[in-house]
Design an enzyme around this catalytic site. Structure first.
Site, PDB file in Angstrom:
ATOM      1  N   LYS A  17      40.724  12.346 -76.049  1.00 58.04           N
ATOM      2  CA  LYS A  17      40.830  14.048 -75.316  1.00 58.04           C
ATOM      3  C   LYS A  17      40.895  13.725 -73.923  1.00 58.04           C
ATOM      4  O   LYS A  17      41.378  14.608 -73.872  1.00 58.04           O
ATOM      5  CB  LYS A  17      39.214  14.349 -75.107  1.00 58.04           C
ATOM      6  CG  LYS A  17      38.638  14.105 -76.696  1.00 58.04           C
ATOM      7  CD  LYS A  17      36.836  14.839 -76.408  1.00 58.04           C
ATOM      8  CE  LYS A  17      36.536  13.923 -75.639  1.00 58.04           C
ATOM      9  NZ  LYS A  17      36.405  12.153 -75.845  1.00 58.04           N
ATOM     10  N   ARG A  92      28.098  18.428 -73.767  1.00 53.64           N
ATOM     11  CA  ARG A  92      28.417  17.122 -74.932  1.00 53.64           C
ATOM     12  C   ARG A  92      27.039  16.884 -75.658  1.00 53.64           C
ATOM     13  O   ARG A  92      26.903  16.639 -76.679  1.00 53.64           O
ATOM     14  CB  ARG A  92      28.247  15.634 -73.857  1.00 53.64           C
ATOM     15  CG  ARG A  92      29.549  14.806 -74.272  1.00 53.64           C
ATOM     16  CD  ARG A  92      29.908  14.001 -73.565  1.00 53.64           C
ATOM     17  NE  ARG A  92      30.047  12.659 -73.754  1.00 53.64           N
ATOM     18  CZ  ARG A  92      31.074  11.795 -73.207  1.00 53.64           C
ATOM     19  NH1 ARG A  92      31.826  13.078 -71.960  1.00 53.64           N
ATOM     20  NH2 ARG A  92      31.528  10.673 -73.564  1.00 53.64           N
ATOM     21  N   ARG A 131      41.589   0.553 -74.395  1.00 54.12           N
ATOM     22  CA  ARG A 131      42.478   1.440 -73.561  1.00 54.12           C
ATOM     23  C   ARG A 131      42.131   0.184 -71.919  1.00 54.12           C
ATOM     24  O   ARG A 131      41.454  -0.542 -71.634  1.00 54.12           O
ATOM     25  CB  ARG A 131      41.397   2.682 -73.313  1.00 54.12           C
ATOM     26  CG  ARG A 131      41.863   3.151 -72.211  1.00 54.12           C
ATOM     27  CD  ARG A 131      41.296   4.615 -72.177  1.00 54.12           C
ATOM     28  NE  ARG A 131      39.169   4.568 -72.521  1.00 54.12           N
ATOM     29  CZ  ARG A 131      38.566   5.383 -72.969  1.00 54.12           C
ATOM     30  NH1 ARG A 131      38.813   6.582 -72.994  1.00 54.12           N
ATOM     31  NH2 ARG A 131      37.150   5.173 -73.147  1.00 54.12           N
ATOM     32  N   ARG A 163      37.642  -0.352 -68.600  1.00 53.49           N
ATOM     33  CA  ARG A 163      36.374   0.304 -68.152  1.00 53.49           C
ATOM     34  C   ARG A 163      34.856  -0.779 -68.961  1.00 53.49           C
ATOM     35  O   ARG A 163      35.039  -1.365 -70.055  1.00 53.49           O
ATOM     36  CB  ARG A 163      36.088   1.562 -68.619  1.00 53.49           C
ATOM     37  CG  ARG A 163      37.004   2.720 -68.335  1.00 53.49           C
ATOM     38  CD  ARG A 163      36.997   4.174 -68.736  1.00 53.49           C
ATOM     39  NE  ARG A 163      35.744   4.674 -69.431  1.00 53.49           N
ATOM     40  CZ  ARG A 163      35.068   5.885 -70.561  1.00 53.49           C
ATOM     41  NH1 ARG A 163      36.881   7.120 -70.391  1.00 53.49           N
ATOM     42  NH2 ARG A 163      34.449   6.455 -70.772  1.00 53.49           N
ATOM     43  N   ARG A 174      27.473   3.977 -77.641  1.00 53.66           N
ATOM     44  CA  ARG A 174      28.611   5.325 -77.487  1.00 53.66           C
ATOM     45  C   ARG A 174      29.217   6.427 -78.170  1.00 53.66           C
ATOM     46  O   ARG A 174      29.051   7.356 -79.327  1.00 53.66           O
ATOM     47  CB  ARG A 174      30.118   4.696 -76.636  1.00 53.66           C
ATOM     48  CG  ARG A 174      29.255   4.782 -74.944  1.00 53.66           C
ATOM     49  CD  ARG A 174      30.878   4.034 -74.612  1.00 53.66           C
ATOM     50  NE  ARG A 174      31.856   5.292 -74.066  1.00 53.66           N
ATOM     51  CZ  ARG A 174      32.680   4.975 -73.188  1.00 53.66           C
ATOM     52  NH1 ARG A 174      33.393   4.149 -74.037  1.00 53.66           N
ATOM     53  NH2 ARG A 174      33.852   6.161 -73.814  1.00 53.66           N
TER      54      ARG A 174
HETATM   55  P1  ADP Z   1      39.228  10.030 -75.032  1.00 55.87           P
HETATM   56  O1  ADP Z   1      39.400  10.798 -73.800  1.00 55.87           O
HETATM   57  O2  ADP Z   1      38.765  11.035 -75.985  1.00 55.87           O
HETATM   58  O3  ADP Z   1      37.552   9.095 -74.709  1.00 55.87           O
HETATM   59  P2  ADP Z   1      41.729   8.634 -74.217  1.00 55.87           P
HETATM   60  O4  ADP Z   1      42.675  10.032 -74.543  1.00 55.87           O
HETATM   61  O5  ADP Z   1      41.074   7.873 -73.221  1.00 55.87           O
HETATM   62  O6  ADP Z   1      39.896   9.175 -75.413  1.00 55.87           O
HETATM   63  O7  ADP Z   1      42.826   7.833 -74.872  1.00 55.87           O
HETATM   64  C1  ADP Z   1      41.851   6.483 -75.741  1.00 55.87           C
HETATM   65  C2  ADP Z   1      42.656   4.979 -76.088  1.00 55.87           C
HETATM   66  O8  ADP Z   1      43.686   5.306 -76.584  1.00 55.87           O
HETATM   67  C3  ADP Z   1      43.407   5.344 -74.786  1.00 55.87           C
HETATM   68  O9  ADP Z   1      43.915   3.903 -74.587  1.00 55.87           O
HETATM   69  C4  ADP Z   1      45.032   6.033 -75.386  1.00 55.87           C
HETATM   70  O10 ADP Z   1      45.711   5.605 -74.627  1.00 55.87           O
HETATM   71  C5  ADP Z   1      44.724   5.655 -76.949  1.00 55.87           C
HETATM   72  N1  ADP Z   1      45.367   7.002 -77.476  1.00 55.87           N
HETATM   73  C6  ADP Z   1      45.033   7.853 -77.465  1.00 55.87           C
HETATM   74  N2  ADP Z   1      45.797   8.942 -78.800  1.00 55.87           N
HETATM   75  C7  ADP Z   1      46.241   7.839 -78.954  1.00 55.87           C
HETATM   76  C8  ADP Z   1      46.641   8.329 -80.300  1.00 55.87           C
HETATM   77  N3  ADP Z   1      47.525   9.666 -80.839  1.00 55.87           N
HETATM   78  N4  ADP Z   1      47.981   7.240 -81.159  1.00 55.87           N
HETATM   79  C9  ADP Z   1      47.165   6.122 -80.093  1.00 55.87           C
HETATM   80  N5  ADP Z   1      46.725   6.072 -79.499  1.00 55.87           N
HETATM   81  C10 ADP Z   1      46.126   6.596 -78.771  1.00 55.87           C
HETATM   82  P1  AMP Z   2      33.903   9.746 -70.778  1.00 54.28           P
HETATM   83  O1  AMP Z   2      34.878   8.845 -69.610  1.00 54.28           O
HETATM   84  O2  AMP Z   2      34.017  11.457 -71.352  1.00 54.28           O
HETATM   85  O3  AMP Z   2      34.219   8.827 -71.746  1.00 54.28           O
HETATM   86  O4  AMP Z   2      32.324   9.255 -70.074  1.00 54.28           O
HETATM   87  C1  AMP Z   2      31.975   8.303 -70.057  1.00 54.28           C
HETATM   88  C2  AMP Z   2      31.332   8.106 -69.475  1.00 54.28           C
HETATM   89  O5  AMP Z   2      30.210   9.386 -68.879  1.00 54.28           O
HETATM   90  C3  AMP Z   2      29.637   8.773 -71.088  1.00 54.28           C
HETATM   91  O6  AMP Z   2      29.083   7.613 -71.943  1.00 54.28           O
HETATM   92  C4  AMP Z   2      28.687   9.040 -70.049  1.00 54.28           C
HETATM   93  O7  AMP Z   2      27.695   7.769 -69.833  1.00 54.28           O
HETATM   94  C5  AMP Z   2      28.954  10.193 -69.088  1.00 54.28           C
HETATM   95  N1  AMP Z   2      29.317  11.300 -69.505  1.00 54.28           N
HETATM   96  C6  AMP Z   2      30.663  11.446 -69.413  1.00 54.28           C
HETATM   97  N2  AMP Z   2      30.618  13.199 -70.104  1.00 54.28           N
HETATM   98  C7  AMP Z   2      29.963  13.683 -69.233  1.00 54.28           C
HETATM   99  C8  AMP Z   2      28.330  14.507 -70.009  1.00 54.28           C
HETATM  100  N3  AMP Z   2      29.455  16.083 -69.649  1.00 54.28           N
HETATM  101  N4  AMP Z   2      27.251  14.869 -70.230  1.00 54.28           N
HETATM  102  C9  AMP Z   2      26.512  13.679 -70.124  1.00 54.28           C
HETATM  103  N5  AMP Z   2      27.555  12.672 -69.769  1.00 54.28           N
HETATM  104  C10 AMP Z   2      28.157  12.294 -69.235  1.00 54.28           C
END
Ligand code: ADP
Ligand code: AMP
Length: 219
Positions: A17, A92, A131, A163, A174
């Site tokens: 995302k 969420r 990541r 992270r 999660r």
């Molecule tokens: P989210 O925001 O949904 O938690 P991220 O955008 O941070 O996900 O992506 C999670 C991990 O997967 C990151 O390390 C990113 O570089 C990798 N990633 C994202 N999209 C793809 C894809 N289409 N194919 C392979 N790896 C991806």
């Molecule tokens: P993310 O970066 O989207 O993976 O979010 C990291 C963490 O932030 C999540 O696991 C939650 O603990 C908190 N968080 C992010 N967005 C929300 C949301 N919309 N509602 C509640 N907690 C959130």
């Protein structure tokens, strides 16, 4: 009157995302609003909100709705969101979705389209455990989106980090929390006729192409 464009990126943690929201916001000239990034900024700045959020984030739990909604309301009220925003990580929960609907309605607007990025659990775990993040929120993957130099940000040369909540034990929790609290939003947005399923197992570029088509068709 110019209608603002609000897009909600939906999907499990690690679906891509953030990666896609950044590209889309840049392409459309909109702001990328990531609640996770906002909480992490607060954490780095050691604000009260950051300290509160950390207790939930470390456990892989959601930050309470009232706190999260207030933060988003404040962010969306800033002038840079006038043309709309690409929301990532929000809403969420059903309560957050309702709060967003009410907020946008009060602004004479509504969510236009919800790209739902679908990725199976085993791939999510691999993506999250590989990541790498920059302090400014850029996202890399050790295998799928590597920086030019290992652990170094391509843009500003700073050290990348992993992270805390991307550790295997928190990742699994999660995903459980997502299935329990966030997955009901799939039906919520589908009933509104604005959900578009995207195959998130494709390459980053191919996922982006599908999302762009979804947004164009909705606009
Ligand atoms: P989210 O925001 O949904 O938690 P991220 O955008 O941070 O996900 O992506 C999670 C991990 O997967 C990151 O390390 C990113 O570089 C990798 N990633 C994202 N999209 C793809 C894809 N289409 N194919 C392979 N790896 C991806
Ligand atoms: P993310 O970066 O989207 O993976 O979010 C990291 C963490 O932030 C999540 O696991 C939650 O603990 C908190 N968080 C992010 N967005 C929300 C949301 N919309 N509602 C509640 N907690 C959130």
């Amino acid at each position: 009157m110019i209608t603002a464009l609000y897009i909600v990126m939906l999907g499990p943690p690690g679906a891509g995302k953030g990666t896609q929201a950044k590209k889309l916001a840049q392409e459309l000239g909109l702001v990328h609003v990531s609640t996770g990034d906002l909480f992490r900024e607060n954490l780095v700045n050691e604000t009260e909100l950051g300290k509160l959020a950390q207790t939930f984030m470390n456990k892989g739990e959601l930050v309470p709705d009232d706190v999260t909604v207030r933060m988003v309301e404040e962010r969306l009220s800033r002038p840079d969101c006038e043309k709309g925003a690409v929301l990532d990580g929000f809403p969420r929960t059903p309560a957050q979705a309702k709060a967003l609907d009410d907020l946008l309605q009060s602004m004479g607007s509504a969510v236009k389209v919800v790209p739902y990025v679908k990725v199976p659990d085993d791939i999510l775990v691999e993506r999250l455990s590989g990541r790498w993040m920059s302090q400014s929120g850029r996202v890399y993957h050790e295998k799928y989106n590597p920086p030019i130099v290992k652990w170094i940000d391509d843009i500003d040369g700073s050290q990348l980090y992993q992270r805390d909540d991307d550790k295997p034990e928190t990742v699994c929790h999660r995903i459980v929390v997502y299935n329990d609290q966030t997955a009901p939003l799939i039906a919520y947005f589908r009933e509104k006729g604005i959900l578009v399923e995207i195959d998130g197992t494709q390459s980053i570029d191919d996922v982006f192409e599908d999302i762009k088509v979804a947004v164009e068709e909705a606009s």
